[in-house]
Design a protein around this motif. Structure first.
Motif, PDB file in Angstrom:
ATOM      1  N   ASN A 299       0.836  -1.195   0.000  1.00 43.77           N
ATOM      2  CA  ASN A 299       0.000   0.000   0.000  1.00 43.77           C
ATOM      3  C   ASN A 299       0.874   1.249   0.000  1.00 43.77           C
ATOM      4  N   SER A 300       1.767   1.324  -0.958  1.00 45.74           N
ATOM      5  CA  SER A 300       2.680   2.459  -1.036  1.00 45.74           C
ATOM      6  C   SER A 300       1.916   3.745  -1.301  1.00 45.74           C
ATOM      7  N   PRO A 301       2.238   4.831  -0.580  1.00 46.42           N
ATOM      8  CA  PRO A 301       1.544   6.097  -0.812  1.00 46.42           C
ATOM      9  C   PRO A 301       1.858   6.708  -2.172  1.00 46.42           C
TER      10      PRO A 301
ATOM     11  N   ASN B 113       1.367   5.140  -4.877  1.00 42.88           N
ATOM     12  CA  ASN B 113       0.559   4.375  -5.810  1.00 42.88           C
ATOM     13  C   ASN B 113      -0.868   4.912  -5.830  1.00 42.88           C
TER      14      ASN B 113
ATOM     15  N   THR C  90      -3.689   3.064  -4.061  1.00 44.31           N
ATOM     16  CA  THR C  90      -3.920   3.260  -2.634  1.00 44.31           C
ATOM     17  C   THR C  90      -5.009   4.294  -2.409  1.00 44.31           C
TER      18      THR C  90
ATOM     19  N   ARG D 291      -8.424   2.764  -3.305  1.00 44.21           N
ATOM     20  CA  ARG D 291      -8.886   1.827  -2.272  1.00 44.21           C
ATOM     21  C   ARG D 291      -9.280   2.557  -0.987  1.00 44.21           C
TER      22      ARG D 291
ATOM     23  N   LEU E 181      -6.888   3.111   5.269  1.00 40.79           N
ATOM     24  CA  LEU E 181      -5.790   3.656   4.469  1.00 40.79           C
ATOM     25  C   LEU E 181      -5.811   5.181   4.451  1.00 40.79           C
TER      26      LEU E 181
ATOM     27  N   HIS F  25      -2.155   6.726   5.134  1.00 38.63           N
ATOM     28  CA  HIS F  25      -1.440   7.168   3.936  1.00 38.63           C
ATOM     29  C   HIS F  25      -1.798   8.580   3.485  1.00 38.63           C
TER      30      HIS F  25
END
Length: 310
Positions: free
Chosen positions: A114-116, A118, A121, A124, A153, A157
């Motif tokens: 769940n890289s910020p 991306n 993210t 989702r 998330l 994030h």
């Protein structure tokens, strides 16, 4: 009122609003766009955001869901100064009433985290539905999970997300790249909304959404006013959307009574066939009074994403 515009005054407006679950207002700082907004903003963060969302949530995308229509709209609202390159963008989200100043626009298909950085993210965290439609229960459990929102998330994030709790947001279709009627009407309506809102006590009115009281997205006595791209129904120009924040109050008319919660708090109201002469009434009735102007009502949406009809 500009003369000679072919405006449809015959059809009933109620029910002409497009059905949608959420509307993402992308901050571009521009006042007009090409006909297809996904073709605009080359090497701009906001342009990459629109194109990325279309590839991921549109036809053939991994998050395509016919029951979760996300209305992606460009706006003249200015992006956060932090979006200095093509890798991030800013946007407002309704009826969640949130401002996300830094949204990653890159898509890393090889990433399983769940890289910020991306864009998946962000989708989702904010854009997927909280629960799927009843007809989708036949999907595999893993597919259902992949199409359902993961709200935790948001805080992990996107900690800089701002709740729009008090400032109304007024959006006017001004997409002359699609139709000249909105392109002609919108600047006139924008000027009139700004004038009327200042006259009734909003000290700060405009497209600046950073910087405290002089332009905070949710600052005291502030109203966000901007032009937006195509939302359907150009023949009903001017088209205006009024989002009333969930904690906005109205002054009670009763003697000695204090302020009460706005009757339209947390809702978005769509109006059509709006002329400059109607702006004062819309501000008085809807923004301040919490009443729908039925003659101009195209539809609406509540905080749960349910469509409103008269």
């Amino acid at each position: 009122m500009p003369e000679g515009l072919p405006i449809d005054h015959e059809h009933v407006l109620n029910g002409t609003m497009v059905g949608y679950a959420q509307q993402l207002i992308v901050c571009t700082g521009q006042r007009n766009w090409t006909s297809r907004i996904e073709d605009d903003g080359k090497d701009q963060g906001w342009g990459n955001l629109v194109r990325g969302l279309k590839s991921l949530m549109g036809r053939g995308g991994p998050y395509l869901d016919p029951f979760n229509n996300i209305l992606v709209t460009n706006s003249s609202l200015k992006p956060s100064p932090s979006t200095t390159n093509h890798s991030t963008a800013s946007a407002l989200l309704f009826p969640a009433f949130k401002y996300i100043p830094s949204i990653p626009t890159s898509i890393d298909p090889s990433s399983t985290t769940n890289s910020p950085t991306n864009l998946k993210t962000f989708i989702r965290a904010f854009l997927l539905p909280k629960r799927l439609h009843a007809t989708q229960t036949s999907l595999s459990q893993s597919k259902q999970t992949s199409l359902t929102r993961t709200p935790e998330l948001q805080s992990t994030h996107f900690p800089d997300t701002i709740d729009i709790s008090h400032s109304p947001t007024i959006l006017i279709c001004g997409h002359s790249g699609r139709d000249k009627r909105c392109g002609i009407m919108a600047p006139v309506l924008e000027t009139e909304f700004q004038r009327v809102l200042r006259g009734v006590g909003f000290d700060s009115v405009g497209s600046e959404i950073e910087g405290g009281v002089s332009g905070g997205v949710d600052a005291p006595n502030h109203a966000n006013v901007g032009l937006i791209s195509h939302v359907g129904g150009h023949k009903y120009a001017g088209n205006v959307i009024v989002y009333i924040p969930p904690k906005m109050m109205v002054r009670s008319s009763g003697s000695g009574s204090g302020p009460t919660l706005h009757p339209l708090a947390g809702k978005g109201i769509w109006y059509g066939r709006v002329e400059p002469k109607h702006v004062q009434g819309i501000v008085d009735e809807t923004v301040l009074g919490g009443r729908v102007v039925t003659d101009h009502f195209r539809g609406g949406i509540d905080r749960n994403g349910d469509i409103l009809r008269l």
